[in-house]
Design a protein around this motif. Structure first.
Motif, PDB file in Angstrom:
ATOM      1  N   ILE A   1      81.535  68.728  33.368  1.00  0.00           N
ATOM      2  CA  ILE A   1      80.694  68.555  32.377  1.00  0.00           C
ATOM      3  C   ILE A   1      79.440  69.128  32.594  1.00  0.00           C
ATOM      4  O   ILE A   1      79.305  69.267  33.740  1.00  0.00           O
ATOM      5  CB  ILE A   1      80.849  67.084  32.011  1.00  0.00           C
ATOM      6  CG1 ILE A   1      80.136  66.137  33.258  1.00  0.00           C
ATOM      7  CG2 ILE A   1      82.053  66.344  31.703  1.00  0.00           C
ATOM      8  CD1 ILE A   1      80.212  64.741  32.911  1.00  0.00           C
TER       9      ILE A   1
ATOM     10  N   LYS B   1      86.130  62.785  28.690  1.00  0.00           N
ATOM     11  CA  LYS B   1      85.197  63.936  29.187  1.00  0.00           C
ATOM     12  C   LYS B   1      85.382  65.213  28.178  1.00  0.00           C
ATOM     13  O   LYS B   1      86.353  65.468  27.715  1.00  0.00           O
ATOM     14  CB  LYS B   1      85.621  64.343  30.429  1.00  0.00           C
ATOM     15  CG  LYS B   1      85.353  63.220  31.558  1.00  0.00           C
ATOM     16  CD  LYS B   1      85.644  63.890  32.922  1.00  0.00           C
ATOM     17  CE  LYS B   1      85.478  62.875  34.149  1.00  0.00           C
ATOM     18  NZ  LYS B   1      85.883  63.777  35.385  1.00  0.00           N
ATOM     19  N   ARG B   2      84.140  65.984  28.362  1.00  0.00           N
ATOM     20  CA  ARG B   2      84.134  67.179  27.394  1.00  0.00           C
ATOM     21  C   ARG B   2      84.604  68.336  28.716  1.00  0.00           C
ATOM     22  O   ARG B   2      83.562  68.820  29.179  1.00  0.00           O
ATOM     23  CB  ARG B   2      83.028  67.441  26.654  1.00  0.00           C
ATOM     24  CG  ARG B   2      83.028  68.694  25.888  1.00  0.00           C
ATOM     25  CD  ARG B   2      81.584  69.301  25.370  1.00  0.00           C
ATOM     26  NE  ARG B   2      81.882  70.570  24.483  1.00  0.00           N
ATOM     27  CZ  ARG B   2      80.939  71.185  24.146  1.00  0.00           C
ATOM     28  NH1 ARG B   2      79.488  70.792  24.531  1.00  0.00           N
ATOM     29  NH2 ARG B   2      81.096  72.399  23.626  1.00  0.00           N
TER      30      ARG B   2
ATOM     31  N   ARG C   1      85.411  73.983  26.652  1.00  0.00           N
ATOM     32  CA  ARG C   1      84.259  74.590  25.547  1.00  0.00           C
ATOM     33  C   ARG C   1      84.344  76.039  25.751  1.00  0.00           C
ATOM     34  O   ARG C   1      85.099  76.528  26.336  1.00  0.00           O
ATOM     35  CB  ARG C   1      82.979  74.065  26.340  1.00  0.00           C
ATOM     36  CG  ARG C   1      82.581  74.771  27.586  1.00  0.00           C
ATOM     37  CD  ARG C   1      81.742  73.950  28.734  1.00  0.00           C
ATOM     38  NE  ARG C   1      80.610  73.615  27.997  1.00  0.00           N
ATOM     39  CZ  ARG C   1      80.173  72.228  27.794  1.00  0.00           C
ATOM     40  NH1 ARG C   1      80.645  71.293  28.704  1.00  0.00           N
ATOM     41  NH2 ARG C   1      79.061  71.816  27.343  1.00  0.00           N
TER      42      ARG C   1
ATOM     43  N   GLU D   1      76.271  62.529  28.992  1.00  0.00           N
ATOM     44  CA  GLU D   1      76.623  62.407  27.457  1.00  0.00           C
ATOM     45  C   GLU D   1      77.937  63.217  27.331  1.00  0.00           C
ATOM     46  O   GLU D   1      78.490  62.933  26.251  1.00  0.00           O
ATOM     47  CB  GLU D   1      75.500  63.103  26.745  1.00  0.00           C
ATOM     48  CG  GLU D   1      75.512  64.604  26.585  1.00  0.00           C
ATOM     49  CD  GLU D   1      74.769  65.323  27.532  1.00  0.00           C
ATOM     50  OE1 GLU D   1      74.493  66.338  27.787  1.00  0.00           O
ATOM     51  OE2 GLU D   1      74.118  64.616  28.581  1.00  0.00           O
ATOM     52  N   GLU D   2      78.295  63.816  28.261  1.00  0.00           N
ATOM     53  CA  GLU D   2      79.781  64.420  28.171  1.00  0.00           C
ATOM     54  C   GLU D   2      81.060  63.585  28.564  1.00  0.00           C
ATOM     55  O   GLU D   2      82.050  64.049  28.682  1.00  0.00           O
ATOM     56  CB  GLU D   2      79.720  65.976  28.456  1.00  0.00           C
ATOM     57  CG  GLU D   2      78.862  66.935  27.676  1.00  0.00           C
ATOM     58  CD  GLU D   2      78.789  68.158  28.130  1.00  0.00           C
ATOM     59  OE1 GLU D   2      78.426  69.089  27.363  1.00  0.00           O
ATOM     60  OE2 GLU D   2      79.557  68.408  29.268  1.00  0.00           O
ATOM     61  N   LYS D   3      80.475  62.429  28.952  1.00  0.00           N
ATOM     62  CA  LYS D   3      81.464  61.522  29.540  1.00  0.00           C
ATOM     63  C   LYS D   3      81.305  60.138  29.038  1.00  0.00           C
ATOM     64  O   LYS D   3      79.946  59.527  29.021  1.00  0.00           O
ATOM     65  CB  LYS D   3      81.528  61.580  31.168  1.00  0.00           C
ATOM     66  CG  LYS D   3      82.217  60.849  31.887  1.00  0.00           C
ATOM     67  CD  LYS D   3      82.288  61.063  33.285  1.00  0.00           C
ATOM     68  CE  LYS D   3      83.166  59.938  34.288  1.00  0.00           C
ATOM     69  NZ  LYS D   3      83.063  59.898  35.488  1.00  0.00           N
TER      70      LYS D   3
ATOM     71  N   SER E   1      83.804  64.671  20.136  1.00  0.00           N
ATOM     72  CA  SER E   1      82.974  65.229  21.435  1.00  0.00           C
ATOM     73  C   SER E   1      83.696  65.534  22.750  1.00  0.00           C
ATOM     74  O   SER E   1      83.288  66.332  23.413  1.00  0.00           O
ATOM     75  CB  SER E   1      81.760  64.437  21.644  1.00  0.00           C
ATOM     76  OG  SER E   1      80.988  64.153  20.441  1.00  0.00           O
ATOM     77  N   PHE E   2      84.798  64.724  22.772  1.00  0.00           N
ATOM     78  CA  PHE E   2      85.452  64.782  24.284  1.00  0.00           C
ATOM     79  C   PHE E   2      86.998  65.267  23.976  1.00  0.00           C
ATOM     80  O   PHE E   2      87.634  65.128  23.319  1.00  0.00           O
ATOM     81  CB  PHE E   2      85.667  63.246  24.599  1.00  0.00           C
ATOM     82  CG  PHE E   2      84.444  62.695  24.576  1.00  0.00           C
ATOM     83  CD1 PHE E   2      83.407  62.965  25.715  1.00  0.00           C
ATOM     84  CD2 PHE E   2      84.079  61.722  23.679  1.00  0.00           C
ATOM     85  CE1 PHE E   2      82.191  62.319  25.739  1.00  0.00           C
ATOM     86  CE2 PHE E   2      82.765  61.175  23.862  1.00  0.00           C
ATOM     87  CZ  PHE E   2      82.039  61.325  24.743  1.00  0.00           C
ATOM     88  N   THR E   3      87.002  66.307  25.052  1.00  0.00           N
ATOM     89  CA  THR E   3      88.319  67.093  24.756  1.00  0.00           C
ATOM     90  C   THR E   3      89.479  66.758  25.906  1.00  0.00           C
ATOM     91  O   THR E   3      90.720  67.309  25.789  1.00  0.00           O
ATOM     92  CB  THR E   3      88.102  68.648  25.207  1.00  0.00           C
ATOM     93  OG1 THR E   3      87.523  68.965  26.420  1.00  0.00           O
ATOM     94  CG2 THR E   3      87.025  69.095  24.205  1.00  0.00           C
TER      95      THR E   3
ATOM     96  N   ASP F   1      76.463  77.560  24.729  1.00  0.00           N
ATOM     97  CA  ASP F   1      77.316  76.732  24.061  1.00  0.00           C
ATOM     98  C   ASP F   1      77.416  77.223  22.882  1.00  0.00           C
ATOM     99  O   ASP F   1      76.495  77.374  22.103  1.00  0.00           O
ATOM    100  CB  ASP F   1      77.095  75.295  24.121  1.00  0.00           C
ATOM    101  CG  ASP F   1      77.925  74.526  25.070  1.00  0.00           C
ATOM    102  OD1 ASP F   1      79.092  74.810  25.318  1.00  0.00           O
ATOM    103  OD2 ASP F   1      77.456  73.454  25.660  1.00  0.00           O
TER     104      ASP F   1
END
Length: 242
Positions: free
Chosen positions: A139, A192-193, A196, A143-145, A177-179, A170
């Motif tokens: 990540i 988590k993201r 991307r 903010e991506e977790k 938001s989370f993949t 990006d």
């Protein structure tokens, strides 16, 4: 004219639900390229899956963890290949070209260093529109977790430095938001993201309108995502999902 491509960490092509989803998505969108990470299948089987998808061209990276299928009206040639990335020179029917790098990164910071080196080398070697996407396994900030242990800058600073040095930024997305999800529903749940799409300034400037959509997670712990770039006279259109 429009082109669509699918990128997805499928977590085994032998999972019928996941591969069936690939086939259904392809039937609906008519992709020109499909890239699958973690097929968990011998590369000897790629021709069989190529026929099931209905595409005339198939290739894979050096360790077989990235598979790529391509339709007949797009030409692709491999320009860089390692155990964490496969980079293709993509040529459309009217001769326009971009670089497309499919990434399946290692889980540890140390092992990912060679991937950042690969991307830096590609950036220095080629001066053309460039798209990099798929599973980076890291990540870019807290903010991506959600859940799990706290995130510290040293965990992702090499990734951030690589993107900055390669002038990659990006693509804005819609959807969740989370993949990635660890599959746990109680207090140990982690999102988590990890997946991307990033592009260089040349692609932004020349092709302009780029949209990314995170699709619903199904048949894998990674969500498919779709990248849309629209091509009018000087604009390209492309869709990816992983």
């Amino acid at each position: 004219m429009s082109y669509k491509a699918l990128f997805w960490n499928i977590r085994s092509v032998r999972t019928q639900q996941a591969f069936h989803n690939v086939q259904m998505l392809h039937k609906h969108h008519k992709f020109v390229m499909i890239a699958l990470m973690e097929p968990f299948q011998s590369t000897r089987q790629i021709q069989r899956y190529k026929r099931r998808i209905g595409m005339p061209y198939a290739d894979y990276n050096t360790n077989g963890k990235i598979w790529v299928f391509v339709n007949h009206h797009i030409q692709m040639g491999v320009v860089a290949d390692s155990d964490q990335q496969l980079t293709l020179r993509v040529t459309s029917e009217d001769g326009n070209q971009i670089l497309a790098t499919v990434v399946y990164a290692k889980c540890s910071n140390i092992e990912r260093l060679s991937l950042w080196g690969d991307l830096s080398s590609i950036s220095q070697q080629f001066n053309m529109p460039w798209l990099v996407g798929a599973d980076f396994n890291v990540i870019l900030g807290d903010e991506e977790k959600i859940g799990g242990l706290p995130v510290y800058p040293q965990e992702y600073e090499d990734f951030a430095l690589c993107l900055n040095s390669c002038d990659l930024s990006d693509v804005y997305f819609s959807g969740n938001s989370f993949t990635w999800w660890n599959g746990i529903v109680d207090e140990a749940c982690i999102f988590k993201r990890l997946d991307r799409v990033v592009v260089n300034d040349s692609l932004w400037e020349i092709y302009g309108n780029i949209e990314l959509q995170h699709l619903a997670r199904t048949g894998s712990d990674h969500a498919p995502y779709s990248l849309l770039v629209v091509w009018a006279i000087f604009l390209l259109q492309s869709l990816s999902s992983s």
